[in-house]
Design a protein around this motif. Sequence first.
Motif, PDB file in Angstrom:
ATOM      1  N   VAL A  96       0.906  -1.339  -0.151  1.00  9.23           N
ATOM      2  CA  VAL A  96      -0.013  -0.057  -0.096  1.00  9.23           C
ATOM      3  C   VAL A  96       0.877   1.190   0.009  1.00  9.23           C
ATOM      4  CG1 VAL A  96      -1.841   1.395   1.273  1.00  9.23           C
ATOM      5  CG2 VAL A  96      -2.034  -1.183   1.045  1.00  9.23           C
ATOM      6  N   ASN A  97       1.916   1.246   0.807  1.00 12.41           N
ATOM      7  CA  ASN A  97       2.924   2.375   0.705  1.00 12.41           C
ATOM      8  C   ASN A  97       3.491   2.615  -0.674  1.00 12.41           C
ATOM      9  OD1 ASN A  97       2.395   3.144   3.418  1.00 12.41           O
ATOM     10  ND2 ASN A  97       4.220   2.090   4.198  1.00 12.41           N
ATOM     11  N   HIS A  98       3.804   1.621  -1.327  1.00 12.74           N
ATOM     12  CA  HIS A  98       4.428   1.572  -2.497  1.00 12.74           C
ATOM     13  C   HIS A  98       3.566   2.200  -3.403  1.00 12.74           C
ATOM     14  CE1 HIS A  98       7.449   1.093  -5.375  1.00 12.74           C
ATOM     15  NE2 HIS A  98       6.778   0.276  -6.173  1.00 12.74           N
ATOM     16  N   LEU A  99       2.238   1.688  -3.375  1.00 11.06           N
ATOM     17  CA  LEU A  99       1.241   2.184  -4.533  1.00 11.06           C
ATOM     18  C   LEU A  99       0.952   3.519  -4.137  1.00 11.06           C
ATOM     19  CD1 LEU A  99      -1.124  -0.892  -4.316  1.00 11.06           C
ATOM     20  CD2 LEU A  99       0.118  -0.184  -6.357  1.00 11.06           C
ATOM     21  N   SER A 100       1.061   3.918  -2.936  1.00 14.33           N
ATOM     22  CA  SER A 100       0.742   5.490  -2.541  1.00 14.33           C
ATOM     23  C   SER A 100       1.722   6.516  -3.142  1.00 14.33           C
ATOM     24  CB  SER A 100       0.792   5.760  -1.119  1.00 14.33           C
ATOM     25  OG  SER A 100      -0.216   4.875  -0.357  1.00 14.33           O
ATOM     26  N   GLN A 101       2.623   6.100  -3.492  1.00 17.62           N
ATOM     27  CA  GLN A 101       3.630   6.902  -4.309  1.00 17.62           C
ATOM     28  C   GLN A 101       3.356   7.536  -5.595  1.00 17.62           C
ATOM     29  OE1 GLN A 101       7.518   5.018  -4.349  1.00 17.62           O
ATOM     30  NE2 GLN A 101       7.288   4.278  -2.123  1.00 17.62           N
ATOM     31  N   PHE A 102       2.275   6.685  -6.106  1.00 19.33           N
ATOM     32  CA  PHE A 102       1.621   6.962  -7.567  1.00 19.33           C
ATOM     33  C   PHE A 102       0.387   7.500  -7.668  1.00 19.33           C
ATOM     34  CE2 PHE A 102       4.049   3.031  -7.629  1.00 19.33           C
ATOM     35  CZ  PHE A 102       5.147   3.358  -7.909  1.00 19.33           C
ATOM     36  N   ILE A 103       0.021   8.145  -6.577  1.00 20.93           N
ATOM     37  CA  ILE A 103      -1.404   8.773  -6.590  1.00 20.93           C
ATOM     38  C   ILE A 103      -1.552  10.017  -7.435  1.00 20.93           C
ATOM     39  CG2 ILE A 103      -2.982  10.208  -4.825  1.00 20.93           C
ATOM     40  CD1 ILE A 103      -3.268   7.161  -4.262  1.00 20.93           C
ATOM     41  N   HIS A 104      -0.464  10.720  -7.408  1.00 23.39           N
ATOM     42  CA  HIS A 104      -0.584  11.915  -8.403  1.00 23.39           C
ATOM     43  C   HIS A 104      -0.878  11.714  -9.788  1.00 23.39           C
ATOM     44  CE1 HIS A 104       3.586  10.931  -8.473  1.00 23.39           C
ATOM     45  NE2 HIS A 104       3.766  11.813  -9.333  1.00 23.39           N
ATOM     46  N   ARG A 105      -0.020  10.521 -10.028  1.00 24.16           N
ATOM     47  CA  ARG A 105      -0.324  10.114 -11.700  1.00 24.16           C
ATOM     48  C   ARG A 105      -0.157   8.641 -11.935  1.00 24.16           C
ATOM     49  NH1 ARG A 105       3.145   8.966 -15.775  1.00 24.16           N
ATOM     50  NH2 ARG A 105       2.811   9.877 -17.802  1.00 24.16           N
ATOM     51  N   PRO A 106      -1.380   8.068 -11.383  1.00 31.61           N
ATOM     52  CA  PRO A 106      -1.657   6.605 -11.722  1.00 31.61           C
ATOM     53  C   PRO A 106      -1.649   6.350 -13.290  1.00 31.61           C
ATOM     54  CG  PRO A 106      -3.356   7.508 -11.014  1.00 31.61           C
ATOM     55  CD  PRO A 106      -2.624   8.683 -11.005  1.00 31.61           C
ATOM     56  N   THR A 107      -1.315   5.232 -13.269  1.00 26.84           N
ATOM     57  CA  THR A 107      -1.347   4.431 -14.672  1.00 26.84           C
ATOM     58  C   THR A 107      -2.093   3.143 -14.632  1.00 26.84           C
ATOM     59  OG1 THR A 107       0.593   3.034 -14.704  1.00 26.84           O
ATOM     60  CG2 THR A 107       0.945   5.396 -15.323  1.00 26.84           C
ATOM     61  N   ASN A 108      -2.568   2.518 -15.664  1.00 27.48           N
ATOM     62  CA  ASN A 108      -3.045   1.494 -15.862  1.00 27.48           C
ATOM     63  C   ASN A 108      -2.239   0.069 -14.991  1.00 27.48           C
ATOM     64  OD1 ASN A 108      -1.109   1.311 -17.912  1.00 27.48           O
ATOM     65  ND2 ASN A 108      -2.035  -0.220 -19.000  1.00 27.48           N
ATOM     66  N   ASP A 109      -0.852   0.261 -15.234  1.00 27.43           N
ATOM     67  CA  ASP A 109      -0.010  -0.881 -14.329  1.00 27.43           C
ATOM     68  C   ASP A 109      -0.111  -0.681 -12.878  1.00 27.43           C
ATOM     69  OD1 ASP A 109       0.716  -1.837 -16.545  1.00 27.43           O
ATOM     70  OD2 ASP A 109       2.768  -1.194 -16.700  1.00 27.43           O
ATOM     71  N   HIS A 110      -0.258   0.532 -12.538  1.00 20.20           N
ATOM     72  CA  HIS A 110      -0.492   0.707 -11.009  1.00 20.20           C
ATOM     73  C   HIS A 110      -1.852   0.729 -10.528  1.00 20.20           C
ATOM     74  CE1 HIS A 110       2.342   4.684 -11.906  1.00 20.20           C
ATOM     75  NE2 HIS A 110       2.976   3.626 -11.699  1.00 20.20           N
ATOM     76  N   LEU A 111      -2.867   0.780 -11.532  1.00 19.11           N
ATOM     77  CA  LEU A 111      -4.035   0.130 -11.094  1.00 19.11           C
ATOM     78  C   LEU A 111      -4.385  -1.506 -10.963  1.00 19.11           C
ATOM     79  CD1 LEU A 111      -7.171   0.675 -10.552  1.00 19.11           C
ATOM     80  CD2 LEU A 111      -7.589   0.889 -13.028  1.00 19.11           C
TER      81      LEU A 111
END
Length: 242
Positions: free
Chosen positions: A186-201
């Motif tokens: 969750v902490n790792h995923l939170s680093q991409f909140i400002h510009r999420p991509t389909n890979d992050h989702l």
Amino acid sequence: MEHPPGFVDRDKTDHVCCLQKAAYGLKQAPRAWYTELKAYLLSLGFHNSLADTSLFTLCCGSDFVYLLIYVDDILIIGSNNGLITHILALLAERFSVKDAEALNYFLGIKAHRTSRGLHLSPKKYILDLLHSHNMLACKPVCSSMASSPKLTLHSGIPLSDPREFRKLVGSLQYLAFTRQDIVYAVNHLSQFIHRPTNDHLQAAKRVLHYLAGTTTHRIFFSASNCLSPSCILGCRLDWGHG
């Protein structure tokens, strides 16, 4: 406040009500309620936490009371039953409160007390989360994050609507309080909140796949722990069914 239907003065249709106190159901009611309750708790000697404004603490010698507020629900714990009873009596004198009952369910977390200690289970919260993302029947996986490929800011294609990702990560952040096995993911995923991509989702939904197979995991606080600050924070995950 506009006049309710049936109470409009036909000669003064442009007039509004001037409230003497916040009416239940209005947007400002929770804030007004919190302000009133906070002032009263401070007058009793409670201290408002700087880390969480919903948390109030009271120390009386070696005894303590923690009081957590969520709108009109209050969770109260302490080291002395007599002190807790006294605080509840003071609250009942000032506010209209229901009779206190043992903690069973609070903010998506089910509490089950045994002679060994306290079990906190977020199972219902997880099932509701899976349901909201149409993943109740998804295939479970054995880990919350894939070891490869590594996620970066430039992985994948930017989402046209990032709200789904942000909402999901926000829900997982709350869940991580009682599911420490997903904290890293969750902490790792939170680093991409400002510009999420389909890979992050996709990586965020992998956490849901992991949760689908581990809904019975819970956190356990042992009754044998002492009440020193270092032990209050001590806990372990319990992989039993519950």
